[in-house]
Design an enzyme around this catalytic site. Structure first.
Site, PDB file in Angstrom:
ATOM      1  N   GLU A 259      48.845 -16.886 -29.106  1.00 23.14           N
ATOM      2  CA  GLU A 259      49.149 -18.099 -29.866  1.00 23.14           C
ATOM      3  C   GLU A 259      49.878 -19.130 -29.016  1.00 23.14           C
ATOM      4  O   GLU A 259      49.647 -20.338 -29.152  1.00 23.14           O
ATOM      5  CB  GLU A 259      49.977 -17.756 -31.103  1.00 23.14           C
ATOM      6  CG  GLU A 259      50.221 -18.937 -32.023  1.00 23.14           C
ATOM      7  CD  GLU A 259      50.772 -18.509 -33.364  1.00 23.14           C
ATOM      8  OE1 GLU A 259      49.965 -18.201 -34.265  1.00 23.14           O
ATOM      9  OE2 GLU A 259      52.011 -18.460 -33.505  1.00 23.14           O
TER      10      GLU A 259
ATOM     11  N   GLU B  31      51.819  -4.972 -43.357  1.00 24.36           N
ATOM     12  CA  GLU B  31      52.304  -3.595 -43.308  1.00 24.36           C
ATOM     13  C   GLU B  31      52.421  -3.191 -41.839  1.00 24.36           C
ATOM     14  O   GLU B  31      51.738  -2.295 -41.368  1.00 24.36           O
ATOM     15  CB  GLU B  31      51.352  -2.666 -44.065  1.00 24.36           C
ATOM     16  CG  GLU B  31      51.188  -3.050 -45.533  1.00 24.36           C
ATOM     17  CD  GLU B  31      50.281  -2.084 -46.279  1.00 24.36           C
ATOM     18  OE1 GLU B  31      50.529  -0.871 -46.211  1.00 24.36           O
ATOM     19  OE2 GLU B  31      49.327  -2.556 -46.919  1.00 24.36           O
TER      20      GLU B  31
END
Length: 315
Positions: free
Chosen positions: A264, A307
């Protein structure tokens, strides 16, 4: 009297020439049309380099669909489902894509997994205008390396497959799902999405890479903070982006340097140097944990519940 009549005729001719030119621009290039037809005053709808920022209420979906139907386009979609991500997210992601991603258009799903037999057991059945192509990728020890290696993998995919099969390609993280239309209004040469957690923050709070040793280094020089969970464009543009990010990651590895937010950070550096031709609002990649925002009228893609204690296991 004759001079007055001539002036009136000249005025009417000039007026209709302007109107004709105005509508020709809008019909030929719907992106330029957005610059003139903005119906939102509560948000920024255009960058300082004149790229449209797509929000609900700033486009006519029927117009876009009709424009691209004439071009007989195919759109590629890449997604990685490695390790626990395959179990937790892939089925939901693809089912939602069948319903909401480029509805009515031909799409090829390029799915990367580290367990092809498990993928085959899912027995995925996309709708009639969808194809699935699956590829095996190796498992890395760290989730960060899985994330960063995708740039090189996508670049090779485009060269070997996408450029022969699709006009446009979008790249997505798998731990999200489509909630509403993600259609032809998003198509352009080079497409980025505003990060939902940063789009309303001042620039000094953007988490750009601030290490001068990294090729992803930006300091405070960027325009927006873009989310690597969604990017796309023509196959040529996405190939250029992924090749550049892959080279930067390799150069950092050789110096034993790692960018703050991995691929990113490199993507944000690339989009600062090579401005996207279209920017998508956070509607196209939203996190419900942010809470209510008056400017978010529609959620088109939603982050799945994270998660990380399970999904980022690489054993």
């Amino acid at each position: 009297m004759a001079l007055r009549w001539f002036s009136c005729v000249k005025y009417l001719v000039m007026k209709w020439k302007f109107i004709l030119l105005f509508f020709m621009i809008f019909i030929i290039n719907p992106e330029l049309g957005l610059i003139f037809f903005r119906s939102r005053t509560d948000v920024q709808t255009c960058t300082n380099w004149k790229a449209p920022i797509i929000w609900d209420g700033t486009f006519n979906p029927e117009f876009y669909d009709a424009t691209y139907e004439k071009r007989n386009i195919v759109i590629g979609l890449t997604v990685f489902a490695v390790g626990k991500y395959l179990d937790l997210y892939l089925e939901t992601f693809l089912a939602s894509a069948d319903e909401h991603f480029m509805p009515g258009f031909s799409v090829i799903y390029y799915i990367f997994v580290d367990d092809l037999p498990k993928l085959e057991r899912l027995n995925l059945q996309p709708n009639a205008r969808r194809k699935i192509k699956s590829f095996q990728v190796k498992t890395h020890k760290r989730w960060q390396d899985i994330s960063m290696s995708r740039m090189e993998t996508i670049s090779k995919l485009i060269e070997d497959h996408v450029k022969h099969e699709a006009s446009y390609v979008f790249c997505f993280d798998v731990d999200q799902r489509f909630q509403g239309r993600f259609g032809t209004e998003t198509l352009s040469e080079s497409v980025a999405v505003l990060h939902a957690w940063y789009y309303r923050r001042p620039k000094f709070m953007y988490s750009y890479d601030r290490n001068p040793q990294s090729t992803a280094y930006l300091g405070g020089r960027g325009d927006f903070y873009y989310h690597a969970a969604v990017f796309g464009g023509t196959w040529q543009s996405v190939r250029n982006l992924t090749e550049s990010c892959s080279r930067g990651i390799l150069q950092d590895n050789q110096k034993n340097v790692e960018a703050t937010w991995h691929d990113e950070s490199h993507l944000n550096k690339y989009f600062w140097l090579h401005k996207p031709t279209k920017v998508l609002s956070p509607e196209y990649c939203w996190d419900r944990k942010i809470g209510f925002r008056r400017d978010i009228h529609v959620v088109r893609m939603l982050w799945a519940a994270k998660e990380y204690d399970i999904s980022r296991q690489t054993d």
